[in-house]
Design an enzyme around this catalytic site. Structure first.
Site, PDB file in Angstrom:
ATOM      1  N   ASN A   1     -24.893 -27.221  27.227  1.00  0.00           N
ATOM      2  CA  ASN A   1     -26.134 -28.131  27.112  1.00  0.00           C
ATOM      3  C   ASN A   1     -25.864 -29.009  28.276  1.00  0.00           C
ATOM      4  O   ASN A   1     -25.518 -28.397  29.592  1.00  0.00           O
ATOM      5  CB  ASN A   1     -26.080 -28.697  26.082  1.00  0.00           C
ATOM      6  CG  ASN A   1     -27.414 -28.841  24.864  1.00  0.00           C
ATOM      7  OD1 ASN A   1     -28.589 -28.312  25.564  1.00  0.00           O
ATOM      8  ND2 ASN A   1     -27.734 -30.603  25.137  1.00  0.00           N
ATOM      9  N   LYS A   2     -27.102 -28.728  28.190  1.00  0.00           N
ATOM     10  CA  LYS A   2     -27.941 -30.103  29.811  1.00  0.00           C
ATOM     11  C   LYS A   2     -26.648 -31.516  30.437  1.00  0.00           C
ATOM     12  O   LYS A   2     -26.264 -31.877  29.074  1.00  0.00           O
ATOM     13  CB  LYS A   2     -29.243 -31.250  28.833  1.00  0.00           C
ATOM     14  CG  LYS A   2     -29.627 -31.994  30.824  1.00  0.00           C
ATOM     15  CD  LYS A   2     -29.795 -30.804  31.826  1.00  0.00           C
ATOM     16  CE  LYS A   2     -31.261 -29.854  31.018  1.00  0.00           C
ATOM     17  NZ  LYS A   2     -31.178 -28.917  32.000  1.00  0.00           N
TER      18      LYS A   2
ATOM     19  N   ASP B   1     -27.963 -24.436  25.402  1.00  0.00           N
ATOM     20  CA  ASP B   1     -28.558 -23.750  25.914  1.00  0.00           C
ATOM     21  C   ASP B   1     -27.917 -21.660  25.539  1.00  0.00           C
ATOM     22  O   ASP B   1     -27.974 -21.061  25.585  1.00  0.00           O
ATOM     23  CB  ASP B   1     -28.322 -23.493  27.215  1.00  0.00           C
ATOM     24  CG  ASP B   1     -29.721 -25.302  27.895  1.00  0.00           C
ATOM     25  OD1 ASP B   1     -29.503 -26.073  27.779  1.00  0.00           O
ATOM     26  OD2 ASP B   1     -30.396 -24.174  27.941  1.00  0.00           O
TER      27      ASP B   1
ATOM     28  N   GLN C   1     -36.123 -35.240  31.367  1.00  0.00           N
ATOM     29  CA  GLN C   1     -36.745 -34.444  29.893  1.00  0.00           C
ATOM     30  C   GLN C   1     -36.833 -35.439  28.810  1.00  0.00           C
ATOM     31  O   GLN C   1     -37.671 -34.908  27.901  1.00  0.00           O
ATOM     32  CB  GLN C   1     -36.091 -33.149  29.906  1.00  0.00           C
ATOM     33  CG  GLN C   1     -36.431 -32.170  30.518  1.00  0.00           C
ATOM     34  CD  GLN C   1     -34.630 -32.021  31.422  1.00  0.00           C
ATOM     35  OE1 GLN C   1     -34.431 -33.242  31.769  1.00  0.00           O
ATOM     36  NE2 GLN C   1     -34.489 -30.723  32.357  1.00  0.00           N
TER      37      GLN C   1
ATOM     38  N   GLY D   1     -37.934 -23.483  27.853  1.00  0.00           N
ATOM     39  CA  GLY D   1     -37.480 -23.349  26.402  1.00  0.00           C
ATOM     40  C   GLY D   1     -37.043 -22.317  26.917  1.00  0.00           C
ATOM     41  O   GLY D   1     -38.089 -21.563  26.260  1.00  0.00           O
ATOM     42  N   ALA D   2     -35.866 -21.457  25.600  1.00  0.00           N
ATOM     43  CA  ALA D   2     -35.513 -20.165  25.192  1.00  0.00           C
ATOM     44  C   ALA D   2     -36.597 -19.437  24.566  1.00  0.00           C
ATOM     45  O   ALA D   2     -37.422 -18.833  24.952  1.00  0.00           O
ATOM     46  CB  ALA D   2     -34.655 -19.426  25.058  1.00  0.00           C
TER      47      ALA D   2
END
Lengths: 353, 353
Positions: free
Chosen positions: B250-251, B240, B199, B50-51
């Site tokens: 995003n995912k 993201d 996740q 995670g950033a």
């Protein structure tokens, strides 16, 4: 071109072989059904699965269960047949085609004017073979009607497994694909893996790959992305039950695929043998959704993937409203909206299974 | 009410501990980072992910890498700092926050007017702690702005993990949930399991469960069905990268959730710290989608679930067009359409990371 597709059910004329689908795709094991008890367990343990395949397996399974009793007097033989049919019918109480197949075989036995047990046995073998042949013919007809939907270069998405493995023929949703492939039409298939039980990963991608169809496996949440990228031109799924108004009950996730297809203007078709149409259900709202065990969601194989004690939802099916369905591919042709009128016209709306 | 949430990163003042997220939820193991090499591997191997969490870990990781070198003369110490930062920066080249964090620490070292290495070291510890505190403050601010969206009795859907595990604070998408929970608002969360890497199953459901939030795990293909049943009133995901026009990367699967939410008139919000806004990308079309390894889709753990040699698609992300986004929850408030204008106004559009 000869199709190389797996045979879920193989009848040699006197022996029944069933593919153990619980071992796929890791192991391809065909089991000779020595006794009716073996067939009972094969149905119970989902070694054979899918409404049409269960119906055909049970018809042949009944033959296995009565073949050593032809020395009984005719009247006692008929009683034995009914007993064995009731036993097999108990293997999976919710499987509509199982019950229908057993009723058909017993009715045949009771209405038959055979003069001996051996003669009746022969007539029942013919009846089981007729059930098998009818299923094969229905698949082929759906394939012939559906194949023209698949044009050269198309990407076709499917969800779950409605393939050759659930029928004795070329499947329901896969039938148009197999016919188009045999006709030499080049196209691509995308198979949703279909969580939680992964029928798409384990079964659909396996049988299409075996047949030489260009198939790509994706996780369920990728379908919308591929649609947005223009990679999908057509969706074909199977169904567990279609209401009289054309609402479609099918594996969980189907409705989301249909709504996404609608959003991206992609035609959404459902392969639907008439045996799947439930004229007693006015709309899809009347179809009860089976809730399955939580551990299908929290684990994979023997490996737990979610925390201990986590709450889970696990509906087995969802219902796609008829307005998202471009057409129902049946053995009598493609039915389009308005479904209530057009289904009733094409089929006898009062028929029951 | 004190929140009981996992801490991805724990800094004691002189020691760094990282939670090994690859072992979750089966094992909860916190590893003391003895050397900078350990931190490098922890980032590389996704033990920390995670950033924001990577940025904070790297800042403290750099401290671990320089703490034994304060006996060097100041000039040599600064060279050593830059070297160690470059080394840590190489652990995950695509992680924007990692690079940003290392640049910030090195700039601090170079611009500092310290008279000794020991003094500079102290200033850098303070800088790392500032990065950590800023991240915590951003999370809390997003939580405070987003919490009022969650009303009593609501069902809130989230996708992937944008929780406390990806930040040093209360997460991004989870921040409004944790704040609402602390405020005593009763609500339910549905966590998409998020194939292929799960996740949602492994991380989101675990951390929400630990915090006492009412959470239910579902497979990705169930979200639409639950929406159709009226069980979901709000969607909050992380991101993201957000383009200048509000398109959200995003995912994989996020876009499908957004389209389904739109179809069912359910608000779809994205928690988005300003560090995630990429003003250099005019629209989402400019965001490159990473394609990941095929075996994430064909197997789980050590068990293969798809046939040998099957073709696979595995895009890691998708892009949700801004018209499906009800709002971006930032640390400065909720931004709504028109995004280009409103994002530029709230943040300095010319800022760079």
């Amino acid at each position: 071109m000869k199709l190389n597709i797996p045979q879920a059910i193989r009848w040699t004329g006197d022996e029944l072989y069933l593919l153990d689908q619980t071992k796929l795709p890791g192991e391809v094991v065909e089991e000779k059904q020595e006794t009716i008890e073996m067939v009972w367990h094969a149905i119970k343990q989902l070694k054979v699965r899918g409404a049409p395949a269960i119906g055909v397996s049970a018809a042949f399974g009944l033959i296995v269960g009565i073949r050593d009793a032809t020395n009984l007097p005719l009247e006692k033989f008929i009683i034995h047949i009914a007993k064995q049919a009731a036993y097999l019918d108990s293997s999976r109480p919710t499987a509509v085609n199982l019950h229908w197949s057993m009723v058909r075989m017993v009715n045949k036995a009771k209405s038959q004017s055979a003069n001996s047990s051996a003669e009746l046995y022969k007539a029942l073998v013919e009846e089981a073979e007729a059930i098998d042949q009818e299923d094969k013919a229905f698949c082929l007809a759906m394939g012939e009607y559906g194949a023209p939907l698949i044009k050269e270069g198309m990407g076709v998405l499917t969800h779950c497994n409605a393939g050759s493995l659930v029928t004795s023929g070329i499947g329901t949703a896969t039938a148009p694909m197999y016919v188009a492939h045999q006709n030499g039409v080049p196209f691509r298939v995308y198979a949703d893996e279909t969580r939680p039980l992964l029928q798409g990963a384990r079964l659909t991608s396996w049988e299409l790959q075996m047949a030489g169809v260009d198939v790509t496996l994706i996780t369920d949440n990728m379908a919308g992305h591929l649609m947005s990228k223009g990679l999908i031109d057509l969706v074909i799924t199977g169904t567990d039950r279609v209401a009289a108004n054309g609402d479609v009950a099918n594996k969980i996730g189907t409705m989301s695929v249909a709504i996404l297809a609608h959003h991206f203007n992609i035609p959404f078709y459902v392969a639907c043998p008439s045996s799947t149409i439930d004229f007693a259900s006015t709309t899809g709202d009347e179809i009860e959704i089976e809730e399955r065990e939580w551990d299908e969601v929290t684990s994979f194989g023997s490996r737990q993937t979610a925390p201990e004690g986590i709450k889970v939802c696990n509906p087995a099916f969802d219902v796609t409203p008829n307005r998202f369905v471009s057409g129902l591919i049946t053995e009598k042709g493609i039915v389009r909206a308005p479904y209530r009128e057009n289904l009733a016209e094409l089929f006898d709306a009062h028929q029951s299974r």
